[in-house]
Design a protein around this motif. Structure first.
Motif, PDB file in Angstrom:
ATOM      1  N   ALA A 105     -18.710  15.366 -57.818  1.00  0.00           N
ATOM      2  CA  ALA A 105     -18.966  14.309 -58.792  1.00  0.00           C
ATOM      3  C   ALA A 105     -19.239  12.957 -58.123  1.00  0.00           C
ATOM      4  O   ALA A 105     -19.464  11.969 -58.812  1.00  0.00           O
ATOM      5  N   LEU A 106     -19.207  12.890 -56.788  1.00  0.00           N
ATOM      6  CA  LEU A 106     -19.364  11.604 -56.110  1.00  0.00           C
ATOM      7  C   LEU A 106     -20.845  11.270 -55.904  1.00  0.00           C
ATOM      8  O   LEU A 106     -21.671  12.160 -55.771  1.00  0.00           O
ATOM      9  N   PRO A 107     -21.171   9.976 -55.834  1.00  0.00           N
ATOM     10  CA  PRO A 107     -22.545   9.592 -55.495  1.00  0.00           C
ATOM     11  C   PRO A 107     -22.832   9.907 -54.032  1.00  0.00           C
ATOM     12  O   PRO A 107     -21.912  10.055 -53.211  1.00  0.00           O
ATOM     13  N   HIS A 108     -24.114   9.971 -53.737  1.00  0.00           N
ATOM     14  CA  HIS A 108     -24.582  10.396 -52.425  1.00  0.00           C
ATOM     15  C   HIS A 108     -23.912   9.645 -51.266  1.00  0.00           C
ATOM     16  O   HIS A 108     -23.411  10.252 -50.322  1.00  0.00           O
ATOM     17  N   GLY A 109     -23.885   8.342 -51.385  1.00  0.00           N
ATOM     18  CA  GLY A 109     -23.351   7.536 -50.287  1.00  0.00           C
ATOM     19  C   GLY A 109     -21.902   7.883 -49.975  1.00  0.00           C
ATOM     20  O   GLY A 109     -21.516   8.038 -48.806  1.00  0.00           O
ATOM     21  N   LEU A 110     -21.115   8.038 -51.025  1.00  0.00           N
ATOM     22  CA  LEU A 110     -19.705   8.369 -50.809  1.00  0.00           C
ATOM     23  C   LEU A 110     -19.547   9.776 -50.233  1.00  0.00           C
ATOM     24  O   LEU A 110     -18.674  10.032 -49.413  1.00  0.00           O
ATOM     25  N   ARG A 111     -20.423  10.680 -50.671  1.00  0.00           N
ATOM     26  CA  ARG A 111     -20.330  12.033 -50.121  1.00  0.00           C
ATOM     27  C   ARG A 111     -20.544  12.020 -48.619  1.00  0.00           C
ATOM     28  O   ARG A 111     -19.862  12.709 -47.872  1.00  0.00           O
ATOM     29  N   LYS A 112     -21.519  11.220 -48.188  1.00  0.00           N
ATOM     30  CA  LYS A 112     -21.759  11.103 -46.746  1.00  0.00           C
ATOM     31  C   LYS A 112     -20.495  10.630 -46.040  1.00  0.00           C
ATOM     32  O   LYS A 112     -20.156  11.072 -44.949  1.00  0.00           O
ATOM     33  N   ARG A 113     -19.802   9.710 -46.719  1.00  0.00           N
ATOM     34  CA  ARG A 113     -18.586   9.172 -46.106  1.00  0.00           C
ATOM     35  C   ARG A 113     -17.484  10.236 -46.048  1.00  0.00           C
ATOM     36  O   ARG A 113     -16.784  10.362 -45.046  1.00  0.00           O
ATOM     37  N   VAL A 114     -17.393  11.001 -47.151  1.00  0.00           N
ATOM     38  CA  VAL A 114     -16.379  12.063 -47.149  1.00  0.00           C
ATOM     39  C   VAL A 114     -16.680  13.061 -46.038  1.00  0.00           C
ATOM     40  O   VAL A 114     -15.780  13.529 -45.339  1.00  0.00           O
ATOM     41  N   GLU A 115     -17.988  13.331 -45.862  1.00  0.00           N
ATOM     42  CA  GLU A 115     -18.332  14.306 -44.836  1.00  0.00           C
ATOM     43  C   GLU A 115     -17.961  13.787 -43.445  1.00  0.00           C
ATOM     44  O   GLU A 115     -17.485  14.543 -42.594  1.00  0.00           O
ATOM     45  N   LEU A 116     -18.146  12.489 -43.259  1.00  0.00           N
ATOM     46  CA  LEU A 116     -17.725  11.897 -41.990  1.00  0.00           C
ATOM     47  C   LEU A 116     -16.212  12.040 -41.836  1.00  0.00           C
ATOM     48  O   LEU A 116     -15.709  12.394 -40.769  1.00  0.00           O
ATOM     49  N   GLY A 117     -15.505  11.785 -42.941  1.00  0.00           N
ATOM     50  CA  GLY A 117     -14.051  11.913 -42.908  1.00  0.00           C
ATOM     51  C   GLY A 117     -13.636  13.334 -42.574  1.00  0.00           C
ATOM     52  O   GLY A 117     -12.700  13.571 -41.801  1.00  0.00           O
ATOM     53  N   ARG A 118     -14.359  14.292 -43.175  1.00  0.00           N
ATOM     54  CA  ARG A 118     -14.005  15.686 -42.920  1.00  0.00           C
ATOM     55  C   ARG A 118     -14.193  16.003 -41.438  1.00  0.00           C
ATOM     56  O   ARG A 118     -13.382  16.716 -40.833  1.00  0.00           O
ATOM     57  N   ALA A 119     -15.287  15.484 -40.852  1.00  0.00           N
ATOM     58  CA  ALA A 119     -15.515  15.738 -39.426  1.00  0.00           C
ATOM     59  C   ALA A 119     -14.411  15.102 -38.591  1.00  0.00           C
ATOM     60  O   ALA A 119     -13.918  15.694 -37.629  1.00  0.00           O
ATOM     61  N   LEU A 120     -13.976  13.899 -39.008  1.00  0.00           N
ATOM     62  CA  LEU A 120     -12.892  13.226 -38.271  1.00  0.00           C
ATOM     63  C   LEU A 120     -11.594  14.004 -38.342  1.00  0.00           C
ATOM     64  O   LEU A 120     -10.810  14.009 -37.395  1.00  0.00           O
ATOM     65  N   ALA A 121     -11.388  14.643 -39.493  1.00  0.00           N
ATOM     66  CA  ALA A 121     -10.134  15.366 -39.675  1.00  0.00           C
ATOM     67  C   ALA A 121      -9.987  16.494 -38.670  1.00  0.00           C
ATOM     68  O   ALA A 121      -8.890  16.986 -38.425  1.00  0.00           O
ATOM     69  N   LEU A 122     -11.102  16.919 -38.080  1.00  0.00           N
ATOM     70  CA  LEU A 122     -11.013  17.940 -37.037  1.00  0.00           C
ATOM     71  C   LEU A 122     -10.478  17.361 -35.729  1.00  0.00           C
ATOM     72  O   LEU A 122     -10.185  18.101 -34.801  1.00  0.00           O
ATOM     73  N   GLU A 123     -10.388  16.017 -35.672  1.00  0.00           N
ATOM     74  CA  GLU A 123      -9.980  15.306 -34.447  1.00  0.00           C
ATOM     75  C   GLU A 123     -10.812  15.745 -33.260  1.00  0.00           C
ATOM     76  O   GLU A 123     -10.295  16.259 -32.260  1.00  0.00           O
ATOM     77  N   PRO A 124     -12.149  15.530 -33.355  1.00  0.00           N
ATOM     78  CA  PRO A 124     -13.033  16.056 -32.318  1.00  0.00           C
ATOM     79  C   PRO A 124     -13.082  15.157 -31.095  1.00  0.00           C
ATOM     80  O   PRO A 124     -12.762  13.977 -31.154  1.00  0.00           O
ATOM     81  N   ARG A 125     -13.526  15.749 -30.001  1.00  0.00           N
ATOM     82  CA  ARG A 125     -13.866  14.947 -28.821  1.00  0.00           C
ATOM     83  C   ARG A 125     -15.340  14.576 -28.884  1.00  0.00           C
ATOM     84  O   ARG A 125     -15.758  13.567 -28.351  1.00  0.00           O
ATOM     85  N   LEU A 126     -16.128  15.463 -29.489  1.00  0.00           N
ATOM     86  CA  LEU A 126     -17.559  15.226 -29.628  1.00  0.00           C
ATOM     87  C   LEU A 126     -17.926  15.329 -31.097  1.00  0.00           C
ATOM     88  O   LEU A 126     -17.572  16.311 -31.764  1.00  0.00           O
ATOM     89  N   LEU A 127     -18.620  14.290 -31.591  1.00  0.00           N
ATOM     90  CA  LEU A 127     -18.992  14.281 -33.002  1.00  0.00           C
ATOM     91  C   LEU A 127     -20.511  14.303 -33.104  1.00  0.00           C
ATOM     92  O   LEU A 127     -21.190  13.466 -32.512  1.00  0.00           O
ATOM     93  N   LEU A 128     -21.038  15.305 -33.816  1.00  0.00           N
ATOM     94  CA  LEU A 128     -22.481  15.407 -33.994  1.00  0.00           C
ATOM     95  C   LEU A 128     -22.817  14.896 -35.382  1.00  0.00           C
ATOM     96  O   LEU A 128     -22.346  15.437 -36.377  1.00  0.00           O
TER      97      LEU A 128
END
Lengths: 306, 456, 353, 259
Positions: free
Chosen positions: D155-178
């Motif tokens: 239900a989120l607008p596009h911009g926020l979804r992009k942000r959530v996706e970034l958050g999801r990637a961060l939640a993996l605690e990566p060393r390399l972020l693509l």
């Protein structure tokens, strides 16, 4: 293995594959154009055949006229189903669409039972029930040449079924509408953008599926008889469709023949357990296909993107 | 992924309230014990020891007047599934017979009624129907059922709930299996039937045997893969056939459908050297086989025999040519509509005509249920005589059925045998189709069938 | 849609924010409700109790299907086939080993789970429609097996008469007694299903459903979790099948057929995919419809005698099919979603949205 | 420059689909701690390269080494466990889950509850959930997503979804972020927010990044180095300023303008 029965059952099995291919064709027609796998195809077949029976026996029309009217009615039924139940589902997920055709199948099965009752009935004969064709093979068993006995209706059903499949294939290859349908199946949006009326094409493919189903049902019923369970026979065509590759018209012939042949071959076994497995052979073949070559013999592998 | 136990609860609570509002309160235990019942084994004091006329009323003190009361026969069968072809007339037979009895004064004035439930040929549906009947009525007196599968499945329930059942499904397990005993047959059990018929075929082999057949009788059992279809082959019947010198060379199955294909089964049987085919099915079973035998050109190679249900008018609805029916042999444990000189048949014919039933229902199902209702009616009367109407329970009807013993329903149209631990008839004719429809010709008159009950 | 909570309620810890039941009065309501169900035999008719039993057994099977289809997104047309496995296993163990239901029930669940795993194997290579076909194969192969394999044990097409379970010396032989058993098991299966849904497992399931490719790249082993979903779904089917077999006291190869699998899927859709409430609402509504058809059949036979033959059996698929089609067109998210909307509207009152 | 150790090295990878050559003999290194931008016209093979790193596609030849592991031989579901996270060009969120649950789902690789623990829940799985909830809440605070914590992301607008996706990637605690086009379809304000988050992640968390982006201004401002792909081939590599003047690159982009 009952070796002396092997030639007989190989041929009988292959011949039985004809109607299976025809039923599979109905499924492929719809899938090709709209990516819907129609679980209600069996009920389409049932209603078309019951209607033919009612016109021919109930109203005592000549059989050919009954068939013509029933074919027209099945085409209309196909159109109606597409318009009323599947068009509103455009864009819905796969599960919803699968469920829609399943629900439709249940609904139509109930309808058939309500309108026509559950009694089994005899269907007008189209081919002679007597005088089977006999082929003498060069194989010797018990000092006699093995003979293959083929019921007339089995042979002619096969011929009609294969003819039907070839006709439809030619239609797709050589007619304008056929070409348009092929175009639509490649890419819905693209087809729309070059001016193909996609909804009309869906409608036509459903109407054709209805016609094909009725032809298949009439062939099956005239060979033996008619009851409500005839709708279940389409289930043996599902594996044939997958085996051939969901979108391939030549595939249905190969798929149908392989399914029929597999049933014939196990029937020649001397072990009763294996003979009895003829009824599930289509599904055993299906499981093997899914595990080894899920896209089928003629299907295309799709590249996934993310 | 939110949890919503609460809404679940609320909805279920509403559901529960709705449900409880719908249903009248009932006692938790469905089977009440009859309060003051006399010992059930007592024979009616004034009953004559000789065979009783079906309508006899042995009463010194005058019959009770039960006007205004209703006695219910619960009945379920298949109107919409694979057995529908024969079950429709069966139900009409029951309805019409009940109507006739009510018009003639009912049972001491009480009206009979039939409550029917369609099971679609499914055992589970039958069990559900049984549950529905027993929960609607905590004093079910009798059930009439059809189908070997459901008879087998319900046998222990009938014993537990003390409800006698009249079954047209004649699997031996239903009558004599473990935990059975309240089920009574409307025909000899299928092992008796195959034994009886094969004995006749063996005895008359020189007359019956196909042209190319040898002296050995070799049986192919081609039948449905159901409780009914497989019902004739038991340890006892196999042993009996072996004693007769009959070798079973093939056991094949085919679909429960007039659209079944028996070609492969027949060819397998032929390859195995069979010269007799037995099928344990309804009429469209042998019809499929006879059609396929003819279209394969192999009819002359086999004697075809079947259970009692096969020789019926409904056969002709499925034969590609009526002539294909000629030669079919089956046991025939009742008289037929063509025996018009018999008063029982005349009675059935009158009912049939009075209700303007279509000619297609002039079949075994109708006739047998007229007889079945007569058995039930007589058992009700006996039970009322013995224990009184107020104590009339399923158990009392059960006792009465046993005391009927060798009862001849409708004066001999059907010969029950429910005495001495037997719960199925042991007498039958054998008939063969000779000529057009209804030419069901007696080739062996009433005689004893072998007794092939399971030994427990 | 943001989840709305009643005004004035705030969570002071993550634990309370995550809890299923968060307020004391909810515990009281739950207690009262369970009491009402357990006391049904003292005030409801036997027909009602039988219906509640049927609903409860269906709910269990649908809960399993919900884990597989609702949460993991793998469409199964074989749930009823795995009920067959459960039913036969429990029946056989009780007949031949004379074990108690306490032992046979878990074992039948396990047996069904293992068979479910086998038919889940193609999920390694295929998904979507193709996988549906594999489960459809189960729906044919398993009943065929019970009809043809080990005739001495499985008794062929006749099937088995299933013993009455005896628990704590009491024979569970009436719908009333059965109610206690089914409801108790239903409580356990509900708790376990809701745990599965809210835990790491459930999040992995939903990742696969919502975006299997992304899920894999984010570390979810698709195959492992799909198989776990198949296993769990079949375990639930096994429990439901065993209960049903003991309830009806009979099982054969046709007890749970393709039509039942379709009905179970339909219940899930009608109730609401991927919700804990869905199986309850869906099973209740569909069982009601079936009951309604049973009542309406004879009535229809009276007004239109030509349809009398088989009206009941005709009306059931008719009602079910029609209801399912209507839901798919007008309320594809099911009753649970509608319930959410009603609740939200209630909390927002007097401002509608 | 101060970056010495190579974290990811792509060596001569080629990838074909049927007759289409998506990548041919591409090599490049990603150094510990840098932001490497990959640019190029549409269809140049940028996403294909990321997909090879994620082992979503298997290259026909060549290898990709990450911290000593050959990614072309690593199961896709195991890549993230090595410390590689990514976002997708066409957002690939779990649309039926809330923001919070999307991030919790990404904690999968750091959690241990198995089948049984999950089913029993109370005890181990519950404690574990609480523990990881804290990590996730930190990310939610960091990306300023408190208001949408319990909103279903579909239900989120596009911009926020992009942000959530970034958050999801961060939640993996990566060393390399693509990051595959993290700013497409955003308005200017959203782009600025996103750029700020990316730089913050880089600085505060020290995450190495590979960034595919069309917005040249942004690439020039953020990237340490740039790799340019065209028709599946690497045509240039270097610091942003060098790339701007590279004739090959100008030609590739001019060519694109004529489309």
């Amino acid at each position: 293995m009952n070796w002396q029965l092997l030639p007989q059952f190989t041929i009988s099995g292959l011949l039985a594959g004809g109607p299976i291919a025809l039923m599979a064709l109905g499924l492929v027609l719809i899938f090709k154009s709209s990516y819907i796998f129609n679980f209600a195809q069996g009920q389409l077949l049932l209603l078309g055949t019951l209607l033919t029976w009612w016109l021919a026996v109930g109203l005592a029309l000549p059989l050919w006229l009954a068939i013509v009217i029933a074919l027209a009615a099945s085409a209309v039924l196909g159109l109606l189903i597409e318009r009323l139940t599947l068009r509103p589902m455009t864009g819905q997920p796969l599960l919803s669409i699968i469920l829609m055709t399943l629900a439709l199948g249940q609904f139509l099965q109930g309808m058939a039972l309500l309108l026509f009752g559950g009694t089994q009935r005899n269907f007008p004969q189209m081919f002679s029930a007597a005088n089977p064709y006999k082929i003498v093979t060069p194989f010797i068993y018990n000092e006699r040449n093995i003979q293959i006995i083929l019921k007339q209706n089995l042979v002619w059903s096969f011929v009609v079924a294969i003819l039907g499949v070839v006709l439809i294939a030619a239609f797709f290859r050589f007619t304008r509408t056929g070409l348009a349908m092929r175009g639509a199946s490649e890419d819905h949006e693209l087809a729309q953008s070059i001016g193909l009326r996609i909804n009309r094409i869906f409608g036509i493919s459903w109407a054709m599926a209805g016609v094909v189903a009725t032809v298949g049902g009439v062939l099956l019923a005239t060979s033996s008889g008619l009851d409500l369970n005839i709708s279940l026979l389409v289930l043996t065509a599902f594996p044939a469709v997958l085996l051939g590759g969901l979108e391939s018209i030549p595939g249905v012939i190969v798929g149908g023949l392989i399914i029929g042949l597999s049933q014939g071959l196990v029937s020649a076994s001397t072990v009763q357990f294996i003979r009895n497995s003829a009824e599930i052979m289509p599904y055993v073949v299906l499981m093997i296909v899914l595990l080894i070559r899920p896209e089928g013999l003629f299907g295309l592998k799709r590249i996934e993107r993310i | 992924m939110r949890k919503h136990i609460l809404p679940i609860l609320a909805i279920l609570l509403l559901t529960a309230l709705f449900l409880s509002a719908c249903g009248a309160p009932a006692t938790p235990e469905p089977t009440p014990v009859p309060p003051t019942k006399p010992p059930p084994t007592a024979v009616p004091p004034t009953a004559t020891p000789k065979p009783v006329e079906p309508t006899a009323v042995p009463e010194p003190k005058g019959p009770p007047d039960l006007t205004g009361e209703t006695i219910t026969i619960y009945h379920f069968g298949d109107l919409s599934g694979p057995y529908a072809a024969i079950t429709g007339p069966l139900i009409h037979g029951a309805e019409d017979a009940v109507k006739a009895i009510n018009e003639a004064g009912g049972i001491y004035g009480a009206q009979l009624e039939v409550k029917f439930s369609d099971t679609g040929g499914s055992v589970d549906e039958a069990v559900a129907a049984y549950d529905r009947f027993t929960s609607e009525d905590d004093n079910v007196l009798i059930m009439i059922m059809y189908g070997s599968g459901e008879a087998e499945a319900l046998a222990p329930r009938l014993v537990e709930d003390k409800i006698p059942g009249l079954s047209a499904g004649l699997s031996s397990q239903a009558f004599y299996g473990k935990e059975s005993g309240y089920t009574f047959g409307l025909g000899p059990i299928y092992p008796d039937q195959i034994g009886y018929t094969m004995k006749y075929i063996v005895d008359n082999w020189t007359d019956l045997k196909p042209e190319n057949a040898g002296d050995e009788v070799k049986l192919a059992y081609l039948s449905w893969p159901t409780a009914f279809g497989q019902g004739a082959l038991t340890d006892e019947s196999r042993a009996y056939l072996a004693d007769l010198g009959v070798e079973i060379v093939a056991e094949e199955t085919y679909d429960v459908s007039p659209a079944a294909d028996t070609t492969m089964a027949i060819l397998t049987a032929q390859a195995a050297g069979a010269n007799v085919i037995w099928t344990n099915t309804l009429a469209f079973g042998p019809a499929v086989i006879l059609n396929d035998l003819n279209s394969l050109g192999l009819r002359g190679d086999f004697v075809v025999a079947a259970d009692n249900w096969a020789q019926d008018l409904s056969l002709y609805a499925f034969l590609a040519d009526p002539a294909y029916g000629v030669g079919l042999i089956t046991p025939f444990p009742y008289l037929w509509w063509t025996d018009t000189d018999h008063p029982g048949i005349q009675y059935a014919q009158r009912i049939f005509e009075a209700n303007e039933r279509p000619a297609a229902e002039h079949n075994v199902g109708y006739l047998l249920l007229v007889a079945g209702v007569d058995i039930a009616k007589t058992a009700f009367e006996r039970a009322i005589d013995t224990v009184g109407y107020e104590n009339l329970t399923g158990e009392a009807v059960y006792q009465a059925l046993q005391e009927l013993g060798e009862y001849q329903a409708l004066g001999g149209v059907f010969r029950a045998d429910y005495a001495n631990g037997s719960r199925s008839p042991h007498e039958s004719q054998i008939r063969m189709i000779k000529g057009g429809p209804d030419a069901f010709t007696v080739i062996q008159d009433w005689s004893q069938t072998p007794d092939l009950r399971p030994k427990n | 849609m943001t989840l709305l909570r009643p005004a004035g309620e705030f969570d002071e810890s993550y634990a309370s924010d995550m809890a299923t039941i968060r307020r004391p009065w909810q515990w009281v309501a739950l207690g009262l409700f369970l009491a009402a169900i357990y006391l049904l035999p003292s005030y409801a008719s036997q027909n009602t109790i039988a219906l509640v039993n049927r609903i409860a057994i269906s709910v269990i099977a649908v809960q399993g299907l919900n884990l597989l289809t609702g949460y993991t997104g793998q469409i199964s047309l074989g749930q009823a086939a795995f009920m067959t496995v459960g039913g036969y296993t429990s029946a056989l163990l009780m007949i031949h080993m004379e074990w108690s239901l306490f032992v046979t029930l878990p074992l039948s669940a396990l047996a069904a789970g293992v068979v479910g795993l086998i038919f889940g194997l193609p999920s390694l290579r295929v998904k979507g429609f193709y996988l549906t076909m594999s489960t459809l194969a189960a729906q044919f192969i398993i009943p065929w097996f019970t009809r043809n394999a080990f005739p001495d044990l499985l008794n062929g097409a006749q099937g088995l008469n299933v013993p009455v379970p005896v628990l704590f010396g009491v024979a569970i032989n009436s719908p009333q007694r059965f109610l206690y058993l089914t409801i108790t098991i239903l409580i356990i299966t509900t708790v376990v299903a809701s745990n599965a849904a809210r835990s790491r497992l459930g999040r992995a399931f939903v990742s696969i459903r919502d975006n299997d490719l992304a899920a894999e790249l984010l570390g979810v082993n698709l195959y492992k979790y799909k198989l776990q979903a198949f296993f769990l779904a079949s375990v639930y089917a096994g429990i439901a099948g065993a209960l049903s077999a003991h309830y009806l006291r009979h099982i054969n190869s046709e007890s749970f057929g393709l039509a039942d699998s379709i009905i179970l899927l339909g219940m899930l859709i009608v109730g609401g995919l991927g919700t804990n409430l869905g199986p309850f609402l869906g099973a209740a509504l569909v069982e009601f419809l079936i009951e309604l058809a049973t009542l309406a059949g004879p009535f229809l036979g009276k007004i239109a005698p030509s349809t009398a033959a088989g009206a009941v059996q005709a009306l059931r698929p008719l009602f079910f099919g029609a209801a399912l089609m209507l839901f798919l067109i007008f309320e594809p998210k099911g009753l649970a979603h509608r319930w959410q909307l009603i609740k939200a509207a209630w909390r927002l009152r007097p401002f509608s949205h | 420059m101060g970056y010495s150790s190579v974290l990811l090295s792509v060596e001569n990878i080629s990838l074909t689909f049927g007759r289409v050559q998506a990548l041919s003999q591409v090599s490049c290194d990603v150094r510990e701690g840098e932001i490497l931008a990959i640019i190029g016209p549409n269809g140049a093979g940028k996403t294909s390269l990321l997909n090879c790193i994620s082992h979503f596609y298997s290259p026909d030849s060549g290898q990709i080494l990450f911290d000593g592991h050959d990614l072309t031989k690593t199961h896709p579901s195991h890549i993230s466990r090595l410390g590689i996270a990514r976002t997708f060009q066409n957002i690939a969120l779990y649309t039926g889950l809330s923001t919070l649950d999307n991030l919790m789902a990404a904690r999968h690789i750091h959690m241990k509850s198995g089948l049984l623990a999950s089913l029993i829940y109370w005890g181990f799985a519950h404690r574990e959930d609480l523990e990881h909830r804290r990590v996730v809440e930190e990310i939610i605070d960091f990306l300023e997503m408190e208001a949408i914590r319990k909103t279903v992301v579909g239900a989120l607008p596009h911009g926020l979804r992009k942000r959530v996706e970034l958050g999801r990637a961060l939640a993996l605690e990566p060393r390399l972020l693509l990051l595959d086009e993290p700013m497409t379809g955003m308005n200017q304000e959203e782009k600025e927010d996103m750029a700020r988050f990316i730089l913050d992640i880089h600085e505060l968390r020290g995450v190495t990044m590979v960034l595919i982006e069309h917005d040249m201004g942004l690439v020039m401002d953020t990237a340490d180095r740039v790799v340019v792909l065209d028709f599946g081939q690497k045509i240039a590599e270097g610091a942003p300023n060098e790339i701007k003047q590279n004739p090959e690159v100008i030609k590739a982009y001019l060519g694109q303008e004529h489309e």
